[in-house]
Design a protein around this motif. Structure first.
Motif, short mmCIF file in Angstrom:
data_model
loop_
_atom_site.label_atom_id
_atom_site.label_comp_id
_atom_site.label_asym_id
_atom_site.label_seq_id
_atom_site.Cartn_x
_atom_site.Cartn_y
_atom_site.Cartn_z
N ARG A 338 -19.77 10.65 -9.54
CA ARG A 338 -18.98 11.79 -9.06
C ARG A 338 -17.51 11.60 -9.46
NH1 ARG A 338 -22.61 14.15 -5.47
NH2 ARG A 338 -21.07 15.74 -4.95
N PRO A 339 -17.20 11.82 -10.75
CA PRO A 339 -15.83 11.58 -11.23
C PRO A 339 -14.77 12.42 -10.52
CG PRO A 339 -17.21 12.58 -12.93
CD PRO A 339 -18.12 12.20 -11.81
N LYS A 340 -15.10 13.67 -10.18
CA LYS A 340 -14.11 14.52 -9.51
C LYS A 340 -13.74 13.94 -8.15
CE LYS A 340 -12.64 18.50 -11.16
NZ LYS A 340 -11.18 18.64 -11.39
N ASP A 341 -14.78 13.49 -7.41
CA ASP A 341 -14.52 12.89 -6.10
C ASP A 341 -13.74 11.59 -6.26
OD1 ASP A 341 -15.83 14.92 -4.87
OD2 ASP A 341 -17.71 13.83 -4.54
N ALA A 342 -14.12 10.80 -7.26
CA ALA A 342 -13.43 9.53 -7.49
C ALA A 342 -11.95 9.80 -7.76
CB ALA A 342 -14.06 8.79 -8.66
N ALA A 343 -11.65 10.81 -8.58
CA ALA A 343 -10.26 11.15 -8.88
C ALA A 343 -9.54 11.57 -7.62
CB ALA A 343 -10.21 12.26 -9.93
N SER A 344 -10.22 12.37 -6.79
CA SER A 344 -9.59 12.86 -5.58
C SER A 344 -9.24 11.70 -4.63
CB SER A 344 -10.51 13.89 -4.94
OG SER A 344 -10.33 13.92 -3.56
N TRP A 345 -10.13 10.75 -4.47
CA TRP A 345 -9.84 9.58 -3.63
C TRP A 345 -8.71 8.74 -4.22
CZ3 TRP A 345 -11.40 8.06 1.13
CH2 TRP A 345 -12.47 8.75 1.72
N MET A 346 -8.72 8.57 -5.53
CA MET A 346 -7.68 7.74 -6.17
C MET A 346 -6.31 8.39 -6.01
SD MET A 346 -9.11 5.04 -7.58
CE MET A 346 -7.75 4.52 -8.57
N LEU A 347 -6.25 9.68 -6.28
CA LEU A 347 -4.96 10.37 -6.21
C LEU A 347 -4.49 10.57 -4.77
CD1 LEU A 347 -5.57 11.00 -9.24
CD2 LEU A 347 -4.41 13.17 -8.87
N GLY A 348 -5.46 10.68 -3.85
CA GLY A 348 -5.11 10.91 -2.46
C GLY A 348 -4.93 9.62 -1.70
N GLU A 349 -6.02 9.17 -1.08
CA GLU A 349 -5.96 8.01 -0.17
C GLU A 349 -5.44 6.75 -0.85
OE1 GLU A 349 -8.29 10.23 -0.21
OE2 GLU A 349 -8.20 11.01 1.84
N PHE A 350 -5.88 6.52 -2.09
CA PHE A 350 -5.50 5.28 -2.78
C PHE A 350 -3.99 5.20 -3.00
CE2 PHE A 350 -5.17 2.48 -6.52
CZ PHE A 350 -5.89 1.39 -6.06
N MET A 351 -3.43 6.27 -3.56
CA MET A 351 -1.98 6.29 -3.83
C MET A 351 -1.20 6.27 -2.51
SD MET A 351 -1.53 6.11 -7.00
CE MET A 351 -2.44 6.27 -8.50
N GLN A 352 -1.73 6.98 -1.52
CA GLN A 352 -1.07 7.04 -0.21
C GLN A 352 -1.02 5.63 0.41
OE1 GLN A 352 0.46 9.61 1.06
NE2 GLN A 352 1.06 8.46 2.88
N ALA A 353 -2.13 4.90 0.28
CA ALA A 353 -2.20 3.55 0.85
C ALA A 353 -1.15 2.65 0.18
CB ALA A 353 -3.59 2.96 0.66
N ALA A 354 -0.98 2.81 -1.15
CA ALA A 354 0.02 2.00 -1.86
C ALA A 354 1.41 2.31 -1.32
CB ALA A 354 -0.06 2.26 -3.36
N LYS A 355 1.65 3.60 -1.08
CA LYS A 355 2.96 4.02 -0.58
C LYS A 355 3.19 3.41 0.81
CE LYS A 355 4.14 8.24 -2.06
NZ LYS A 355 4.07 9.72 -2.00
N GLU A 356 2.15 3.49 1.66
CA GLU A 356 2.30 2.97 3.02
C GLU A 356 2.49 1.46 3.03
OE1 GLU A 356 -1.14 4.45 5.02
OE2 GLU A 356 -0.34 6.51 5.05
N GLN A 357 1.79 0.79 2.13
CA GLN A 357 1.92 -0.68 2.10
C GLN A 357 3.09 -1.13 1.23
OE1 GLN A 357 -1.72 -2.80 1.41
NE2 GLN A 357 -2.90 -1.44 2.72
N GLU A 358 3.83 -0.17 0.70
CA GLU A 358 4.99 -0.45 -0.15
C GLU A 358 4.65 -1.44 -1.24
OE1 GLU A 358 8.15 -1.49 2.48
OE2 GLU A 358 8.36 0.56 3.22
N CYS A 359 3.55 -1.17 -1.96
CA CYS A 359 3.20 -2.03 -3.08
C CYS A 359 2.81 -1.16 -4.27
CB CYS A 359 2.04 -2.96 -2.71
SG CYS A 359 0.49 -2.12 -2.47
#
Lengths: 477, 112
Positions: A338-359
């Motif tokens: 499911r590439p579309k879903d994978a992209a959505s998780w990467m762009l959403g939660e994944f990037m957000q988590a990096a921002k929150e963890q300041e890394c």
């Protein structure tokens, strides 16, 4: 009069080899001072340098990716200067026969694609680190970094604004990272740039006098320094003054630069061929061997994501900013199907988590298999998206296995209409005012009640079914 | 080497030998971190002038079709694999330096 800014960049990038360029000491960043040193990298008399073959491989990779002509017989020269960060009093570099010449990179600017020339690429050794000791009023020297391999990538003066310079740098950095030749960690100094700036009236064909700002190690500082330096030069011209060719230092705290060295004091490096090192014969076979092992570059990956997986330009662009991100996305997309879903998780939660963890996003721990499983469970209706977000955080923070975590914590989505109906009835009974509001046409009331039911069910309700059943119940109430 | 070829290098003395411009000698000395006195400066002007005269002889040769000699040996591709070997102990370098602190060599304040 209107002016244009002319910028050339000399980018220094530390290569990710295990050992130094001319000796077998490790290249790891940091470490106790002077513990990654030997007679070669500290320039003790009689020590002889021997070139690390991997450095040449990495340099060839970079030349191929930047369309440089590769010098068949490449050689090293000595660049002589006295400074305590350089124990031999010369740096082994390349002047006469650099490994690559006449390359280019294409960058995407607001005006479309633009070709930025690469004058040359050469191999050299890094210098040691100097630390000022205010207590003793002296300088402390650590030679751990001395002899770490560097590539210097010298652009032509083809850049015309701070924006273009930053686009070029970002593109170059991502290529170097995808090639696997450098981690390009600016905060550790593994990518730094000397910035040459001049200005000239728009339409002029000759270059103005340029100044150089050395050793800049943040994109933000480079952008601001270019803008400030161009303005300083234009102000001088407008005041009828002349620009001095000089080296300036950018002071990030003061947001301005100051003169360090004028042209008259410019270093005379007295380059000459290093007699300790022999020429390297880069055969067509060698080049082909490197070419055949060349990693797929971000541009090609981006095109593939758009063509094969129907991602948008934007999505594909973000996913190809770093090889670790691109690799995680591709693996997740393939494993989950499911590439579309994978992209959505990467762009959403994944990037957000990096921002929150300041890394940096690439520093997050997220196994592709875990993310793929999570995506599959959402698609199968095992958990709802909100619960999945919580599991995502658990994977990142506690390295949990998603399936085991779902079972251990009873997180399966409740899609049984009877269980939902019971809970809906309870909530409606407890919130009579909301029903009055709903009947009066206040749609917010519906949202409030959905939230209440969801909370009562620990967030596990099937949201679509809940919506349907609640609406039905309210309409009948 | 005649003045007409390199007028900015210096002047010819009475014997017709090149004497290097003292300013140039001072510059070269500064690059080598040497501080010659006036007498040394004078003799260096003559000595360096003579060395440069030798290059005049070389420059007279027809070298258009001669490959530059970068290295006296024809060795090629002397490389080693990218393998880490143990480094020396920090104490080795501390013993080699007159002053040290916290594992670093200590040198006079340097700023740029």
């Amino acid at each position: 009069m209107s002016y244009e800014t002319v910028i050339g960049l000399e980018v220094h990038v530390e290569l990710s080899t295990a050992s130094k360029i001319f000796c077998s000491c490790e290249t790891t960043f940091g470490g106790e001072p002077n513990t990654h040193c030997c007679p070669v990298c500290t320039g003790l008399p009689g020590a002889l340098p021997v070139l690390n073959e991997q450095v040449v491989d990495y340099a060839i990779r970079t030349c191929l990716a930047t369309h440089c002509a590769i010098t068949p017989l490449t050689r090293f020269d000595r660049k002589n200067y006295f400074y305590p960060d350089l124990p031999k009093a010369y740096q082994i570099s390349q002047l006469h026969k650099p490994i690559g010449r006449n390359g280019h990179l294409e960058i995407e600017t607001a005006e479309g694609l633009k070709k930025i020339g690469i004058h040359e690429i050469h191999m050299e050794e890094d210098a040691g680190k100097l630390i000022h000791d205010p207590w003793e009023d002296c300088t402390l020297v650590d030679y751990n970094r001395c002899g770490v391999p560097l590539l210097e990538i010298v652009s032509e003066p083809d850049l015309r604004s701070a924006e273009e310079a930053l686009i070029y740098l970002e593109k170059l950095r991502s290529i170097l990272q995808f090639l696997g030749v450098s981690d390009c960690r600016m905060e550790q100094g593994s990518l730094r740039a000397d910035v040459n700036v001049s200005v000239r009236p728009v339409g002029s064909q000759t270059f103005g006098t340029r100044t150089e700002m050395k050793n800049m190690n943040s994109f933000k500082a480079i952008g601001r320094a270019i803008v400030a330096e161009a303005k300083r030069q234009i102000d001088l011209i407008e005041d009828g003054k002349t620009i001095k060719q000089e080296t300036r230092r950018w002071d990030e705290n003061k947001d301005s630069s100051f003169a360090m060295r004028s042209k008259e004091d410019a270093m005379d490096y007295r380059y000459f061929p290093d007699p300790d090192l022999v020429a390297i014969n880069i055969t067509p076979d060698w080049i082909e061997r490197v070419r055949s092992g060349l990693a797929e570059l971000p541009e090609s990956r981006r095109a593939r994501y758009i063509a094969d997986w129907q991602l948008s330009e934007y999505e594909a662009g973000v996913l190809t900013t770093h090889p670790a991100i691109a690799n995680l996305f591709e693996e997740t997309a393939t494993l989950s199907g499911r590439p579309k879903d994978a992209a959505s998780w990467m762009l959403g939660e994944f990037m957000q988590a990096a921002k929150e963890q300041e890394c940096e996003p690439q520093d997050l721990h997220m196994p592709a298999q875990s993310l793929a499983t999570l995506i599959a469970r959402v698609a199968e209706g095992v958990v709802n998206r909100n619960t999945a977000k919580k599991i995502f955080t658990q994977i990142l923070e506690n390295k949990v296995d998603p399936d085991a975590y779902i079972e251990q914590n009873g997180l399966r989505m409740v899609s049984n209409p009877d269980a939902l109906k019971d809970k809906i009835a309870e909530i409606i009974a407890a919130n009579p005012q909301s029903i009055v509001d709903y009947k009066a046409g206040k749609t917010k009331a519906m949202g409030f009640l959905v939230g209440q039911v969801m909370r009562a069910m620990q967030g596990k309700a099937d949201p679509q079914l809940l919506n349907e059943l609640l609406k039905d119940a309210l309409d009948r109430a | 080497m005649s003045q007409t070829q390199h007028p900015d290098l210096g002047n010819l003395d009475q014997q017709g030998h090149l004497t290097l411009d003292p300013i140039l000698v001072k510059k070269v000395a500064r690059l080598a971190r040497l501080s010659p006195n006036e007498q040394e400066l004078d003799s260096l002007s003559h000595e360096l002038g003579k060395i440069l005269e030798h290059f005049q002889n070389i420059e007279a040769l027809e070298t258009d079709n001669v490959e530059p000699t970068y290295h006296p040996q024809d060795l090629l591709d002397s490389v080693r694999p990218d393998q880490v070997q143990p480094s020396y102990d920090q104490s080795v370098f501390m013993e080699l330096t007159p002053k040290h602190k916290d594992g670093c060599l200590m040198v006079p304040r340097t700023f740029e």
